[in-house]
Structures are given as structure tokens and as C-alpha cells.
Design a protein around this motif. Structure first.
Motif, PDB file in Angstrom:
ATOM      1  N   ARG A 143       0.825  -1.201   0.000  1.00 54.59           N
ATOM      2  CA  ARG A 143       0.000   0.000   0.000  1.00 54.59           C
ATOM      3  C   ARG A 143       0.867   1.261   0.000  1.00 54.59           C
ATOM      4  O   ARG A 143       0.614   2.203  -0.768  1.00 54.59           O
ATOM      5  CB  ARG A 143      -0.926  -0.010   1.216  1.00 54.59           C
ATOM      6  CG  ARG A 143      -1.833   1.208   1.320  1.00 54.59           C
ATOM      7  CD  ARG A 143      -2.773   1.086   2.512  1.00 54.59           C
ATOM      8  NE  ARG A 143      -3.601   2.278   2.621  1.00 54.59           N
ATOM      9  CZ  ARG A 143      -3.226   3.395   3.236  1.00 54.59           C
ATOM     10  NH1 ARG A 143      -2.033   3.455   3.798  1.00 54.59           N
ATOM     11  NH2 ARG A 143      -4.031   4.444   3.291  1.00 54.59           N
ATOM     12  N   ASP A 174      -3.081  -6.218  -4.258  1.00 56.98           N
ATOM     13  CA  ASP A 174      -3.781  -6.960  -3.216  1.00 56.98           C
ATOM     14  C   ASP A 174      -3.912  -6.160  -1.927  1.00 56.98           C
ATOM     15  O   ASP A 174      -4.892  -6.307  -1.192  1.00 56.98           O
ATOM     16  CB  ASP A 174      -3.035  -8.264  -2.920  1.00 56.98           C
ATOM     17  CG  ASP A 174      -2.985  -9.202  -4.126  1.00 56.98           C
ATOM     18  OD1 ASP A 174      -3.918  -9.148  -4.953  1.00 56.98           O
ATOM     19  OD2 ASP A 174      -2.020  -9.974  -4.237  1.00 56.98           O
ATOM     20  N   SER A 191      -7.449  -1.351  -1.542  1.00 55.55           N
ATOM     21  CA  SER A 191      -8.845  -1.547  -1.926  1.00 55.55           C
ATOM     22  C   SER A 191      -9.116  -0.854  -3.246  1.00 55.55           C
ATOM     23  O   SER A 191      -8.428   0.103  -3.624  1.00 55.55           O
ATOM     24  CB  SER A 191      -9.783  -0.991  -0.854  1.00 55.55           C
ATOM     25  OG  SER A 191      -9.754   0.419  -0.849  1.00 55.55           O
ATOM     26  N   PRO A 227     -10.583  -7.390  -7.766  1.00 54.43           N
ATOM     27  CA  PRO A 227     -10.733  -6.538  -6.572  1.00 54.43           C
ATOM     28  C   PRO A 227     -12.162  -6.097  -6.313  1.00 54.43           C
ATOM     29  O   PRO A 227     -12.492  -5.710  -5.183  1.00 54.43           O
ATOM     30  CB  PRO A 227      -9.836  -5.337  -6.885  1.00 54.43           C
ATOM     31  CG  PRO A 227      -9.829  -5.252  -8.378  1.00 54.43           C
ATOM     32  CD  PRO A 227      -9.862  -6.680  -8.847  1.00 54.43           C
ATOM     33  N   THR A 237     -14.112  -8.552  -3.673  1.00 52.33           N
ATOM     34  CA  THR A 237     -13.798  -8.318  -2.265  1.00 52.33           C
ATOM     35  C   THR A 237     -14.474  -7.037  -1.773  1.00 52.33           C
ATOM     36  O   THR A 237     -15.026  -6.998  -0.669  1.00 52.33           O
ATOM     37  CB  THR A 237     -12.282  -8.190  -2.082  1.00 52.33           C
ATOM     38  OG1 THR A 237     -11.649  -9.369  -2.579  1.00 52.33           O
ATOM     39  CG2 THR A 237     -11.921  -7.996  -0.623  1.00 52.33           C
ATOM     40  N   ALA A 238     -14.446  -6.006  -2.597  1.00 48.78           N
ATOM     41  CA  ALA A 238     -14.985  -4.704  -2.198  1.00 48.78           C
ATOM     42  C   ALA A 238     -16.483  -4.719  -1.997  1.00 48.78           C
ATOM     43  O   ALA A 238     -17.025  -3.851  -1.306  1.00 48.78           O
ATOM     44  CB  ALA A 238     -14.609  -3.659  -3.241  1.00 48.78           C
ATOM     45  N   GLN A 283     -16.065  -8.046   3.739  1.00 48.09           N
ATOM     46  CA  GLN A 283     -14.948  -7.293   3.189  1.00 48.09           C
ATOM     47  C   GLN A 283     -13.792  -7.102   4.170  1.00 48.09           C
ATOM     48  O   GLN A 283     -12.630  -7.281   3.794  1.00 48.09           O
ATOM     49  CB  GLN A 283     -15.436  -5.936   2.664  1.00 48.09           C
ATOM     50  CG  GLN A 283     -14.424  -5.190   1.830  1.00 48.09           C
ATOM     51  CD  GLN A 283     -13.834  -3.995   2.577  1.00 48.09           C
ATOM     52  OE1 GLN A 283     -14.091  -3.827   3.766  1.00 48.09           O
ATOM     53  NE2 GLN A 283     -13.059  -3.200   1.888  1.00 48.09           N
ATOM     54  N   ARG A 291     -10.154  -8.473   3.197  1.00 49.24           N
ATOM     55  CA  ARG A 291      -9.072  -7.522   3.004  1.00 49.24           C
ATOM     56  C   ARG A 291      -7.855  -7.923   3.846  1.00 49.24           C
ATOM     57  O   ARG A 291      -6.712  -7.831   3.387  1.00 49.24           O
ATOM     58  CB  ARG A 291      -9.509  -6.108   3.385  1.00 49.24           C
ATOM     59  CG  ARG A 291     -10.379  -5.436   2.337  1.00 49.24           C
ATOM     60  CD  ARG A 291      -9.739  -4.147   1.827  1.00 49.24           C
ATOM     61  NE  ARG A 291      -8.346  -4.315   1.445  1.00 49.24           N
ATOM     62  CZ  ARG A 291      -7.919  -4.801   0.284  1.00 49.24           C
ATOM     63  NH1 ARG A 291      -8.783  -5.174  -0.636  1.00 49.24           N
ATOM     64  NH2 ARG A 291      -6.632  -4.906   0.027  1.00 49.24           N
ATOM     65  N   ARG A 292      -8.099  -8.353   5.080  1.00 43.27           N
ATOM     66  CA  ARG A 292      -6.974  -8.788   5.919  1.00 43.27           C
ATOM     67  C   ARG A 292      -6.251  -9.967   5.270  1.00 43.27           C
ATOM     68  O   ARG A 292      -5.020 -10.045   5.278  1.00 43.27           O
ATOM     69  CB  ARG A 292      -7.472  -9.174   7.310  1.00 43.27           C
ATOM     70  CG  ARG A 292      -7.846  -8.000   8.192  1.00 43.27           C
ATOM     71  CD  ARG A 292      -8.009  -8.427   9.648  1.00 43.27           C
ATOM     72  NE  ARG A 292      -9.044  -9.439   9.823  1.00 43.27           N
ATOM     73  CZ  ARG A 292     -10.337  -9.166  10.020  1.00 43.27           C
ATOM     74  NH1 ARG A 292     -10.749  -7.906  10.033  1.00 43.27           N
ATOM     75  NH2 ARG A 292     -11.207 -10.144  10.187  1.00 43.27           N
ATOM     76  N   LEU A 303      -6.168 -10.713   2.041  1.00 49.78           N
ATOM     77  CA  LEU A 303      -5.459 -10.244   0.855  1.00 49.78           C
ATOM     78  C   LEU A 303      -4.159  -9.542   1.223  1.00 49.78           C
ATOM     79  O   LEU A 303      -3.121  -9.720   0.573  1.00 49.78           O
ATOM     80  CB  LEU A 303      -6.349  -9.284   0.060  1.00 49.78           C
ATOM     81  CG  LEU A 303      -7.415  -9.911  -0.840  1.00 49.78           C
ATOM     82  CD1 LEU A 303      -8.384  -8.847  -1.338  1.00 49.78           C
ATOM     83  CD2 LEU A 303      -6.774 -10.629  -2.021  1.00 49.78           C
ATOM     84  N   GLU A 304      -4.211  -8.737   2.274  1.00 53.08           N
ATOM     85  CA  GLU A 304      -3.042  -7.956   2.654  1.00 53.08           C
ATOM     86  C   GLU A 304      -1.981  -8.799   3.345  1.00 53.08           C
ATOM     87  O   GLU A 304      -0.782  -8.583   3.157  1.00 53.08           O
ATOM     88  CB  GLU A 304      -3.469  -6.807   3.570  1.00 53.08           C
ATOM     89  CG  GLU A 304      -4.324  -5.759   2.873  1.00 53.08           C
ATOM     90  CD  GLU A 304      -4.860  -4.708   3.835  1.00 53.08           C
ATOM     91  OE1 GLU A 304      -4.199  -4.466   4.858  1.00 53.08           O
ATOM     92  OE2 GLU A 304      -5.944  -4.153   3.572  1.00 53.08           O
TER      93      GLU A 304
END
Length: 476
Positions: A170, A193, A196, A213, A216-217, A222, A226-227, A229-230
Motif C-alpha cells: 500500500r 492486493d 482496496s 478486486p 472483495t470490495a 470485506q 481484506r486482511r 489479501l493484505e
């Protein structure tokens, strides 16, 4: 050699999805541009002009494929785009070979599209791609300083945009976005990934490629997704091969997407899509690519357009797909088949919320033949709910706007590039009629029915004679 070309008595679809078709029209082409558009009875015929009576035929703007990977000899691939009515392409992985092909087209060595060419991939460290199959080395950026330096170098090298990829962190991604603004160069590609899709949109990413993406959004789960994915998706630097890295990553992405599809939240989706629309963020769904990856059980063993590529290449596609998708359970394959339906549903929702959609194919990947794949993408878009007019708009006027070339491309009007496709039947009645091509005008050059057939046959013959690269099994 005629200085002027008149296409007369045609039904003109000058701005698909924006203006209604006009009957009995004439388009005058001179010096590579549209000189005049008007009623046939009102347009004088200049002395020495070539006149084509197109009674019963339809003329649309040249088509634009917004996501291509043009592998192979330019003298084969470039004409293949033009002969299928694809007169502009956006190349998503810039290479010296593609830039050299663009130069040869510009010099007039053979017909081909207008090429908008991105940089090499700018990815995190380690990248999903290693040097084993990459056409050119990937830029791996692990720090803000590295990505800013990369963006400045890409600008100096003359790329048309920066191609961002999936494994950027990010912090590094946001630094790239800031540097791209400073350098006044667009950035486009995958939504990383760790970012967002709304954050990427807010940061100014010009286009979002593929639908991953967006699922997921738009999920009620979500935060959890997101956790994962990150933090849960990792690339092992000790895993040397690109295919192995990509297979592991893509399998996990599909698992998370399946969870997201089952927890789809229409209200959350509406908020996300309205934000993308408000920001003017373009989305390239690449539904054909998703279909290949998610419904391998439906793929053909052979198709007529494959004749324009070497058999050693098309024959390798099943094995390549098995390499990427192999090792999944029956339940995973079933989940992915359901996911394919959900992807189409998402595209319909994007359209209804006014998110500008772009027709792009990922051609160069298995089962996606340059040029021909765009017509298949138009079919996918109509099945997703766009309708023929809006599907055509996704391949003409909207891409021209996304590229900042709306003054040159996308519609048929005086002063714009003479990139035109003559069709034997109305594409607004049935989008498959875009495949019924009579003639093509590219950069003002007319390729009529007979010449088009001759050139396609010539490409097929050259493809049949093309030897495989060193080290590749010709019997593949």
C-alpha cells in the motif's frame, strides 16, 4: 492511387451508444482523416475519387482493444488486429519488440493498429513474475524511493503509461500514484492486493484491469477478506518459477473471490460502484480472460481463428492452462464455475451504476487470438447486460476517452482518424454481426473484401510455416 475515398449509401453508426444510426449516409476519407460526413444525396463526388456503394451495409468506428499482449512476429500480429477491425490497441506490458512493431506500422511496412504502449510491470518485491517467462524484466519496487525512481525512469523512456501490478504494498503504491501525478503520466493495471479498489480509484488509477478486486470490495465480509489479501497472500522468493508463483497466488485469489461472491452485499456494491463512477475510474472487465480461467470445461479443441497462429502455439494452450489451474479440488472447480457467473453479474451492476467500461481481451493469453478475441469480448459484455450499443461503446467512444484521444478516435466525424469497419449486417440487432466484416479502413487505407481475405490467408500460411522458438517442442 485514389486521393479520396467515398463510402456511400451506408447506415452509419457514428457514435455507438450515444447517437442513433443514420441511413443513406456518405463518409468521405482523405489524407487518413474523415473529411466529410453527410447524406449521400448532398455530398458531391470529387473528380478521381474511389466510390464504394455500401447499400445494405453498416459502418462503425474502428474498434479499440484496451488490454492486449502482442506476442509473436509483428508482421503477423499487427495486420491480424487491423483485418479484424481492431484499429487501436493498448499494450499492457511494454517490450522493445512491441515498440519496434509499432514503428514498423508507423513507417507503413504493413497494416496495423495504433498502439498505446505501457511500461513493463511495476510490482512488489518479490514479484509474481521472474525472468523465466517474462518478456522483459519486471521492476520490483520494495520501497517508496525505488518506486519513485522507477516512475521517473518510465516517464523518461517514453512509455504511454505505468503498468501497476498485484504485489505492490500500500505504501509503495501510494508513492507511485503521487510520483505519477508529479511526472504527469497515467498509471493503470491491476489493483494491488494490499489496496482496496476504492482507494485505488481515489488515488487516481486510470483503469482497473480484471474483476478480482471488485468482488472483495462488494462483500459483507470485506474486512476479513481484506486482511487475508493484505497478509495472507505471500510470494515465496525461493519459488523460482513464474508459473508456480502465479498458480499458487491465483488459486488463493479464486478461493477468496468465491467467499466474496457468496457474501455479496448489494448495498455495499452500490456505494463502491457509485464512488468509481464519481471518480471517473474506468474498469476493463476482461470477461473473456475470466471465462478461460474459470470455465476451462467449455473451451474448444479447435476454432477457425486459430489458423492464424502457429499450431505449436495453439497446441500448447491446454497444457499451459493445466499448469496454471492444476491441483484444484472438484469443489474448487465448482466454486470457480459459479464465480464466472458472478463476474458477469458484477459487470451488469457496474454498467447500471454508470461506471465506464472498457472492452479488453488479455489477448496473447491462451485461447485469446489477437483481434478475434475482441469480438468475443463484445459477446460477453452483451450477455452481462450491456446491450449491443453499449458493448460497442465500450470498444469505441469510451476507450478513446480513457486514452485521452477522444479528439482523434472513437467516433466517425470530420477531422477524426479514418479508422472504420464496414459490416454486412447490423451490429445493434446482434453483436455477433461485428464479425461479419466486409472491409476495413485503417489510417485511411482501404482493405476491401478481396484484399482482406487474401491477407488473412497469407497470415494463416505464414503462421503454418513459422518455426517454434529454440527449446520449444514443435510437437506441443
Amino acid at each position: 492511387m485514389h486521393d479520396t475515398l467515398l463510402l456511400t449509401h451506408t447506415t452509419l453508426i457514428a457514435a455507438p451508444g450515444t447517437h442513433s444510426p443514420e441511413q443513406d449516409m456518405t463518409v468521405v476519407v482523405r489524407d487518413g482523416r474523415v473529411a466529410t460526413v453527410g447524406r449521400t444525396a448532398e455530398v458531391p463526388v470529387p473528380h478521381g475519387a474511389r466510390v464504394m456503394d455500401l447499400s445494405g451495409k453498416y459502418v462503425i468506428p474502428g474498434l479499440i482493444d484496451m488490454h492486449t499482449h502482442s506476442h509473436g512476429p509483428a508482421e503477423l500480429v499487427a495486420p491480424l488486429y487491423a483485418l479484424t477491425g481492431v484499429t487501436t490497441v493498448r499494450e499492457m506490458w511494454g517490450t522493445p519488440a512491441v515498440r519496434a512493431g509499432r514503428d514498423r506500422v508507423e513507417r507503413g511496412e504493413f497494416p496495423g493498429p495504433r498502439w498505446v504502449i505501457g511500461s513493463t510491470l511495476v510490482d512488489g518485491r518479490p514479484s509474481l513474475w521472474t525472468d523465466d517467462v517474462s518478456p522483459v524484466p519486471v521492476v520490483e519496487a520494495g520501497t517508496e524511493a525505488e518506486v519513485r525512481e522507477a516512475a521517473r525512469g518510465i516517464k523518461q523512456d517514453g512509455a504511454d503509461f505505468i503498468k501497476v501490478y498485484s504485489r505492490l504494498t500500500r505504501e509503495v503504491y501510494l508513492a507511485l500514484a503521487d510520483e505519477a501525478r508529479r511526472q504527469e503520466i497515467p498509471f493503470a493495471g491491476h489493483c494491488p492486493d494490499a489496496v482496496s479498489v476504492t482507494e485505488a480509484s481515489d488515488a487516481g488509477q486510470r483503469t482497473i484491469e480484471h474483476l478480482h478486486p471488485l468482488l472483495t470490495a462488494t462483500s459483507s465480509d470485506q474486512p476479513m477478506l481484506r486482511r487475508e489479501l493484505e497478509n495472507g497472500l505471500r510470494v515465496d522468493p525461493a519459488e523460482a518459477g513464474s508459473v508456480a508463483r502465479f498458480r499458487r497466488w491465483y488459486r488463493r485469489v479464486h478461493q477468496l473471490e468465491s467467499l466474496a461472491a457468496r457474501s455479496h452485499d448489494p448495498e455495499r456494491a452500490a456505494r463502491v460502484f457509485d464512488r468509481l463512477a464519481a471518480n471517473g475510474t474506468f474498469v476493463t472487465p476482461t470477461l473473456g480472460m475470466h471465462h478461460v480461467m474459470e470455465r476451462p470445461d467449455t473451451l474448444p479443441n479447435r476454432a477457425p481463428e486459430w489458423a492464424h497462429l502457429p499450431e505449436w502455439l495453439t497446441g500448447a494452450w491446454p497444457g499451459q492452462l493445466e499448469e496454471l489451474l492444476g491441483g484444484r479440488t472438484e469443489q474448487e472447480y465448482a466454486d470457480v464455475r459459479d464465480l464466472n457467473t458472478h463476474h458477469a453479474r458484477i459487470v451488469g451492476e457496474l454498467h447500471r451504476h454508470g461506471v465506464p467500461l472498457l472492452a479488453g481481451t488479455d489477448s496473447g493469453a491462451p485461447y485469446l487470438v489477437p483481434g478475434f478475441a475482441l469480438h468475443q469480448e463484445l459477446e460477453h459484455l452483451t450477455r452481462a447486460g450491456l446491450g449491443a450499443a453499449h458493448a460497442l461503446r465500450a470498444a469505441t467512444t469510451t476507450p478513446a476517452r480513457a486514452l485521452g484521444l477522444e479528439a482523434v478516435l472513437g467516433t466517425i466525424e470530420p477531422g477524426k482518424a479514418a479508422d472504420l469497419v464496414v459490416l454486412e449486417a447490423d451490429p445493434l440487432d446482434d453483436i455477433r454481426n461485428t464479425q461479419r466484416i466486409d472491409s476495413v479502413v485503417t489510417r485511411g487505407l482501404l482493405i476491401d473484401r478481396a484484399e482482406r481475405r487474401r491477407m488473412l490467408a497469407q497470415i494463416a500460411q505464414a503462421a503454418a510455416e513459422l518455426k517454434p522458438p529454440a527449446g520449444m517442442d514443435s510437437g506441443a
